[in-house]
Design a protein around this motif. Sequence first.
Motif: not given
Lengths: 284, 267
Positions: A96, A165-166, B259-262, A177-178, A104, A173-174, A170, A92, A85, A194, A88-89, B10-11
Amino acid sequence: MIRTAPRRLVDYAPIAWPALMLVLFFVLPFGLMLAVSFFRRVPGGFYQPDFVLANYARFLTAFFGNVLGFSLGLALLVAVIAVALAFPFTYLLSRMRRRQQVPWLVFLLAVLSLSEVIIGFSWSTLLSRTAGVTNLLVLIGLMDQPVSLSPGFGAVLTGMTYQAFPYAVLVLYPSLSRLDPTLTEAARTLGASPLRSFFTVVVPALRNAILATVIMVFVFALGSYLLPQLLGRPQQWTLSVLITDQAIYQSNMPFAAAMAVFLVLVSLALVVLSTLLGQKEGRT
Amino acid sequence: MIARFAIRLFLAAMALLLAAPLAVVAGVSINEKKSLTFPPQGFSLAWYGEIFAEAGWRNALFASLGIALASAALAVIVALPLAWFLWRRHAPWARLVQLLGFAPFVLPPVITALGFLSFWNAAGFYGAAWTVVISHGIFFVTLPLVTLTLGFEAIDGSLVEAAATMGADEPTILRTVVLPLILPYMISGFAFAFVLSLNEYIVAYMTVGFTVETLPIRIFNSLRYGYTPTMAAVAVLFVVIAAVVFGLVARFGDLPKLLGAWSPRED
């Protein structure tokens, strides 16, 4: 900036204090627990120093084997569902705009930091007969009367997945997002939908990160000590619950310590494995 | 078009699932009668008042807040020199100490809790109220350590060089250049440790469970005697505190980066 090696005694001063604190209050308790796992239990009292393997020998019983098998299976199931879960979450989420991501992230952190006591209490309320979700189903005419969905295996699984889940988001996430956005753009330019570019580009590119996250969430779920107790029946108790039970209610510290040592070994081996996976990702 | 709709759906479903138990708890917390029914019957905020009016809940609230403040401060005080040393000095062996700082958070919490139980028991302080402050301080040291490590990495090395060239010695550089730049990361590390300590159950229970009642311990203890709307009110209070604290961190800092994003792209 030039980083100099510490030379004089005073150069070591800044690290002496944290090192002392961590050795005194983490390494020492840890070592003590290791020692206690070999101690002899004194019925009615606490324990006395000794070197016995009896606490470890109890691992060989069928009861313990069942608890262990159940704990590992449950943790694995939770990890797989949560990551399935969360991946994909998180993908997305990371696509953003930053401003949209922040609420979020705040929400996820708030849920993640919630005490297991509160998560357990909330889910048992949600799954209860008087205040539960089945009341809504009755309200819209799908059910005749409200029923209780807790305690039970489903409730334990739901609560633990909710908790995990959270955490999975997390951890993912790194790396998500990279992820280089030109990868998916290239796939889209070449005509992939997509969904297709997600499965043929994003998922394979982060294969190791996904596996490492499953392992991390697995260890996290192994540590859940209250949810199986609050949402499940005794047959759904996990190793962590059993450790707490032995330490506090049965006053059998040596056995609790032996189980904890075992849990440490399993967790450490898995964490090292996931770190290696992460490094492999970094190199390629 | 369909894809965009599916993503929204989904979100929304994930948001609903995450919020559902909290919404039900918020609902039962405003019941007029002392029963847990949902949808709530009547409207009353009396159960929130109960947290402050009833001595047991009030004491637990203050105990929890005190422990969380003190242990978060301790965690930062332990993590700051360590993170500074790792950043400013070249000493590969220091990574070992860093690893020790990460360990409590990665291992299952029950293990750390049991370690503390054996330790305080052997040291003869089992049950003393201050032991939970040290235990939580060490247990959550990972959080300020992570935020501070990020913060030090974000400092432009040429600033330090410039200050050194102008003749500033190490303490002056630390005070005038490094500390102001690192402050937001200190605060966010403190905030993370604070919220998690507030919610922590098992370490607190195994160290001072029989002498001090923190809020999570009190909720767990009262679960045995049945559910009350007061417990729901406390749960809502926890969610609100966490959301406010993390909201503030996001307001004054860069949460995605923490939280680790660039760091954000220039566009």
